[in-house]
Design an enzyme around this catalytic site. Structure first.
Site, mmCIF file in Angstrom:
data_model
loop_
_atom_site.group_PDB
_atom_site.id
_atom_site.type_symbol
_atom_site.label_atom_id
_atom_site.label_comp_id
_atom_site.label_asym_id
_atom_site.label_seq_id
_atom_site.Cartn_x
_atom_site.Cartn_y
_atom_site.Cartn_z
ATOM 1 N N CYS A 79 0.847 -1.204 0.000
ATOM 2 C CA CYS A 79 0.000 0.000 0.000
ATOM 3 C C CYS A 79 0.882 1.254 0.000
ATOM 4 O O CYS A 79 1.516 1.581 1.009
ATOM 5 C CB CYS A 79 -0.916 -0.017 1.223
ATOM 6 S SG CYS A 79 -1.828 1.511 1.498
ATOM 7 N N CYS A 82 -0.032 4.002 2.510
ATOM 8 C CA CYS A 82 0.321 3.594 3.873
ATOM 9 C C CYS A 82 1.751 4.003 4.220
ATOM 10 O O CYS A 82 2.060 4.308 5.377
ATOM 11 C CB CYS A 82 0.180 2.083 4.028
ATOM 12 S SG CYS A 82 -1.505 1.449 3.834
#
Length: 323
Positions: A79, A82
């Site tokens: 991700c 993230c």
């Protein structure tokens, strides 16, 4: 364990009332035991960010949320957002110096937790306060927005649940203090009896248990909140909502009808509607009728919480209506 839902602006949430009682009692007992043993119960800055999996979720998140609001960062290696958000959350967790605890959960390794929280995409950030789960935000977020959200979370933890956070000591060994069994507080038995009565739908029993605490300690915050909510639910029990609302709409000067409708509004989560209805009734009544409306409005303020912005605004509106 599937998380329960709780809104930071929730009103009548009996699970939250019970959790608040248990959380505050546990926090007070932990601090008292640390003081008795001559320690501070301090954790190191490294303990403010932890990795959590499904096996440790109840211990590391649910149980710890009785001491401090736990922020959950759902992330994954693949991700990209993230990689920007997670370091920011870690930095803020240390900066908040024990007022929050950050729990990192890798969704690839903990699919069940991802499903239980109903997460559709990451990054996703939740919080757990006194065992109650609530969403904070999903996707990328700016630092200022995150700070505002965390400030609100900390305020809810303190005002609603009595969570004062963790004591941080830079010299403390990582791993944190071990939990120690502590004796029950003086009102635990009565508060537990009230919570059990609420679970069983015995509103009268809950009212009596809360009253027994307040008879000895009139300012006890959990008992005051619990009593206000239990009495509210007791009043609306057995009401015909359709008839109550028809009566209120057809008889705007009928004080009893407006008070009953306001109770229903609040139980349904329509806080502003309940307050507005009673303030308007105050404006068009006088004498004993006005005083009855004012008293009920103050009781509803107690249910929502004196620090709630809606209560603060309604108090100002009530003062203008009265004077």
């Amino acid at each position: 364990m599937q998380p329960r839902n709780m809104s930071m602006s929730g009103v009548v949430d009996l699970a939250a009332v019970k959790a608040a009682q248990e959380a505050k009692a546990k926090a007070e007992q932990t601090r008292a035991e640390a003081a008795r043993q001559g320690g501070t119960g301090a954790v190191s800055p490294a303990d403010l960010v932890i990795d959590v999996d499904e096996a440790g979720f109840e211990r590391d998140v649910l149980q710890r949320s009785a001491e401090v609001p736990v922020v959950i960062d759902f992330w994954a290696e693949w991700c990209e957002p993230c990689k920007q958000l997670s370091p920011l959350l870690e930095r803020l967790a240390v900066e908040y110096n024990g007022r929050i605890l950050l729990a990192r959960i890798d969704v690839d390794a903990n699919q069940m937790l991802m499903q239980q929280f109903g997460i559709q995409g990451i990054p996703a950030v939740f919080a757990v306060v006194a065992g109650q789960a609530l969403p904070l935000f999903q996707g990328a977020a700016g630092e200022q927005q995150i700070r505002e959200t965390l400030d609100q979370l900390v305020a809810v933890g303190e005002q609603r649940f009595g969570l004062t956070g963790l004591t941080v000591d830079a010299d403390a060994e990582p791993g944190g203090p071990a939990e120690t069994a502590v004796p029950e507080g003086p009102y635990d038995a009565a508060l537990n009896a009230a919570a059990q009565a609420l679970d069983e739908g015995d509103l009268g029993g809950a009212v009596r248990a809360y009253q027994s605490v307040l008879a000895d300690d009139p300012a006890h915050p959990e008992a005051k909140l619990g009593l206000a909510q239990a009495e509210l639910l007791q009043r609306v029990q057995g009401m015909d909502p359709q008839k109550v609302r028809q009566d209120a709409a057809g008889q705007p000067k009928d004080v009893a009808a407006q008070i009953a409708a306001a109770d229903l509004d609040l139980v349904g989560g329509h806080v502003e509607d309940a307050f507005g209805r009673l303030i308007e009734t105050v404006q068009r009544t006088a004498g004993e009728d006005r005083d009855a409306v004012r008293v009920r409005l103050l009781e509803l303020f107690e249910v929502v919480g004196q620090e709630d912005p809606r209560v603060i605004g309604a108090r100002r509106a009530l003062a203008r209506a009265l004077f």
